[in-house]
Design a protein around this motif. Structure first.
Motif, PDB file in Angstrom:
ATOM      1  N   LEU A 150       5.247  -0.153   5.297  1.00 38.31           N
ATOM      2  CA  LEU A 150       4.740   1.028   4.609  1.00 38.31           C
ATOM      3  C   LEU A 150       4.193   0.653   3.232  1.00 38.31           C
ATOM      4  O   LEU A 150       3.156   1.174   2.798  1.00 38.31           O
ATOM      5  CB  LEU A 150       5.851   2.077   4.481  1.00 38.31           C
ATOM      6  N   HIS A 151       4.872  -0.240   2.541  1.00 38.82           N
ATOM      7  CA  HIS A 151       4.353  -0.722   1.261  1.00 38.82           C
ATOM      8  C   HIS A 151       2.962  -1.347   1.441  1.00 38.82           C
ATOM      9  O   HIS A 151       2.044  -1.083   0.655  1.00 38.82           O
ATOM     10  CB  HIS A 151       5.299  -1.773   0.666  1.00 38.82           C
ATOM     11  N   GLU A 192      -7.527   3.039  -6.634  1.00 38.66           N
ATOM     12  CA  GLU A 192      -6.531   3.694  -7.480  1.00 38.66           C
ATOM     13  C   GLU A 192      -5.645   2.636  -8.137  1.00 38.66           C
ATOM     14  O   GLU A 192      -4.735   2.092  -7.512  1.00 38.66           O
ATOM     15  CB  GLU A 192      -5.671   4.654  -6.655  1.00 38.66           C
ATOM     16  N   ALA A 193      -5.915   2.362  -9.390  1.00 42.03           N
ATOM     17  CA  ALA A 193      -5.221   1.274 -10.074  1.00 42.03           C
ATOM     18  C   ALA A 193      -3.718   1.500 -10.136  1.00 42.03           C
ATOM     19  O   ALA A 193      -2.927   0.588  -9.868  1.00 42.03           O
ATOM     20  CB  ALA A 193      -5.784   1.113 -11.479  1.00 42.03           C
ATOM     21  N   GLU A 205      -4.414   1.327   1.255  1.00 42.35           N
ATOM     22  CA  GLU A 205      -5.048   2.617   0.955  1.00 42.35           C
ATOM     23  C   GLU A 205      -5.421   2.714  -0.524  1.00 42.35           C
ATOM     24  O   GLU A 205      -6.508   3.199  -0.874  1.00 42.35           O
ATOM     25  CB  GLU A 205      -4.113   3.762   1.348  1.00 42.35           C
ATOM     26  N   ALA A 206      -4.516   2.267  -1.386  1.00 41.80           N
ATOM     27  CA  ALA A 206      -4.784   2.330  -2.827  1.00 41.80           C
ATOM     28  C   ALA A 206      -5.951   1.425  -3.207  1.00 41.80           C
ATOM     29  O   ALA A 206      -6.802   1.793  -4.025  1.00 41.80           O
ATOM     30  CB  ALA A 206      -3.534   1.933  -3.606  1.00 41.80           C
ATOM     31  N   VAL A 259      -4.317  14.730  -0.468  1.00 44.11           N
ATOM     32  CA  VAL A 259      -4.014  13.365  -0.030  1.00 44.11           C
ATOM     33  C   VAL A 259      -3.266  12.586  -1.107  1.00 44.11           C
ATOM     34  O   VAL A 259      -2.530  11.645  -0.797  1.00 44.11           O
ATOM     35  CB  VAL A 259      -5.305  12.601   0.364  1.00 44.11           C
ATOM     36  N   VAL A 260      -3.433  12.983  -2.363  1.00 45.06           N
ATOM     37  CA  VAL A 260      -2.781  12.244  -3.448  1.00 45.06           C
ATOM     38  C   VAL A 260      -1.276  12.469  -3.422  1.00 45.06           C
ATOM     39  O   VAL A 260      -0.494  11.514  -3.476  1.00 45.06           O
ATOM     40  CB  VAL A 260      -3.370  12.638  -4.818  1.00 45.06           C
ATOM     41  N   VAL A 261      -0.854  13.741  -3.316  1.00 40.93           N
ATOM     42  CA  VAL A 261       0.592  13.993  -3.293  1.00 40.93           C
ATOM     43  C   VAL A 261       1.199  13.450  -2.003  1.00 40.93           C
ATOM     44  O   VAL A 261       2.345  12.986  -1.993  1.00 40.93           O
ATOM     45  CB  VAL A 261       0.909  15.491  -3.472  1.00 40.93           C
ATOM     46  N   ARG A 262       0.440  13.477  -0.911  1.00 35.33           N
ATOM     47  CA  ARG A 262       0.949  12.872   0.324  1.00 35.33           C
ATOM     48  C   ARG A 262       1.200  11.377   0.100  1.00 35.33           C
ATOM     49  O   ARG A 262       2.246  10.839   0.479  1.00 35.33           O
ATOM     50  CB  ARG A 262      -0.030  13.065   1.474  1.00 35.33           C
TER      51      ARG A 262
END
Length: 354
Positions: free
Chosen positions: A149-150, A162-163, A156-157, A123-126
């Motif tokens: 999308l941004h 996820e900083a 999600e981040a 999921v991270v590379v996606r």
């Protein structure tokens, strides 16, 4: 609540590297590990150490070496049957393509990376690949297409804490607001990004946020000294980590700040520095933006109008060719600001064709 920033592109035996490791350090460690993996016939480890090598070369502006490294990483990942590693290699290649101004190739590679990451369950590379697609669209000026999308990636981040990715998304959205003239909201977003990056020890993200704040402080408030101080603070990080691209954009922004302040000779000198840096790393978008600033500065310093008109005409075509959809708007604003008429450019073109 966000944890410390980490660098998921440093994998395998290189996970001990920090997001703030200097690029020469990353390159040395990655190259050493890559050679060991190749000697041992460990394709998976070769793919993952090769990824770090590719990213270090890319961020140092070493385009040819980066191109060879990501492709070698992909081949090793394919030999190992590791879809996740294949996706990371494609992400690196797509990011490099965007840096080189090959936006169509960037979209294709990043799209493949996102799909491959989903297939491989990474999921991270996606997420990084989708972020790359969003950034590509934003850089091209296609704000309507990528704003949502941004926002999605920001949500999600934040949800995952996820900083680093939160900082990236905030800065991207801030850039969109800034380009639309919404200075106050852009400033608030850059300020939040800077705070999260500082708390998470994400020095690269912090440097980019400071650059954004400097832009707003200059354009909205006319506070030249504060803007220059923010850029100087960011430059310390860029030099310490050898962030070649970030440093060139920092210098280009310093030129913008000086130009807005009417300090045109200083702005000219700064744009020339940035232009040389962008040329060294073969980054056409940065070259185009620095050249535009340089043309405007020279015009303010008394350069012949016909020469200014000719440069603007050529620059418009080149920016348009590499896919910067808002190039015409940028050049049109420069014409209006400098009082250069399109008819003058037409005359220059006709003279050149004789």
């Amino acid at each position: 609540m966000y944890g410390k920033a980490f660098a998921p592109e440093y994998q395998g035996a290189l996970t001990t590297l920090s997001v703030n490791s200097s690029l020469p350090e990353v390159l040395a460690a990655g190259t050493r590990q890559l050679r060991e993996a190749e000697r041992a016939g460990e394709h998976g480890e070769a793919a993952r150490s090769g990824l770090a090598v590719a990213e270090a070369h890319r961020r140092l502006g070493q385009i040819g070496e980066a191109d060879r490294a990501w492709k070698a990483s992909y081949r090793a990942a394919r030999a190992a049957g590791d879809k996740g590693a294949m996706a990371w290699a494609l992400w690196s290649g797509g990011t490099l393509a965007r840096q080189r101004g090959s936006f169509a190739l960037a979209r294709r590679l990043l799209g493949l990376a996102a799909a491959m990451g989903e297939q491989g369950g990474d999921v991270v590379v996606r997420g990084y690949s989708l972020a790359g697609l969003a950034e590509t669209g934003r850089i091209q000026g296609d704000y309507e297409a990528v704003a949502r999308l941004h926002e999605q990636l920001l949500a999600e981040a934040r949800r995952r804490g996820e900083a680093r990715h939160t900082v990236w998304a905030l800065e991207g959205i801030a850039q969109i607001h800034r380009q639309r003239g919404a200075y106050d909201s852009a400033y608030a977003l850059f300020e939040e990004a800077a705070g999260i990056a500082a708390d998470a020890d994400d020095r690269r993200g912090h440097a980019w946020a400071l650059r954004g704040l400097a832009d707003i402080v200059s354009a909205r408030d006319g506070d030249v000294e504060q803007a220059l101080a923010l850029l100087s603070e960011a430059e310390v990080t860029c030099r310490a980590m050898r962030l070649s691209s970030a440093l060139a954009y920092n210098h280009k922004m310093r030129g913008n700040v000086l130009y807005r302040a009417g300090r045109h000779a200083e702005a000219r000198d700064m744009y020339e520095v940035a232009l040389a840096e962008f040329r060294e790393m073969s980054e056409p978008r940065g070259q185009g933006l620095a050249r535009l600033g340089l043309v405007k500065s020279l015009a303010r310093l008394g350069r012949d109008r016909a020469e200014t008109a000719a440069d603007l005409a050529v620059l418009e075509g080149e920016l348009d060719r590499i896919g910067l959809r808002h190039a015409r708007q940028m050049v049109a604003r420069a014409r209006d600001e400098l009082g250069v008429r399109v008819q003058e450019e037409c005359g220059v073109r006709a003279e050149a064709a004789r």
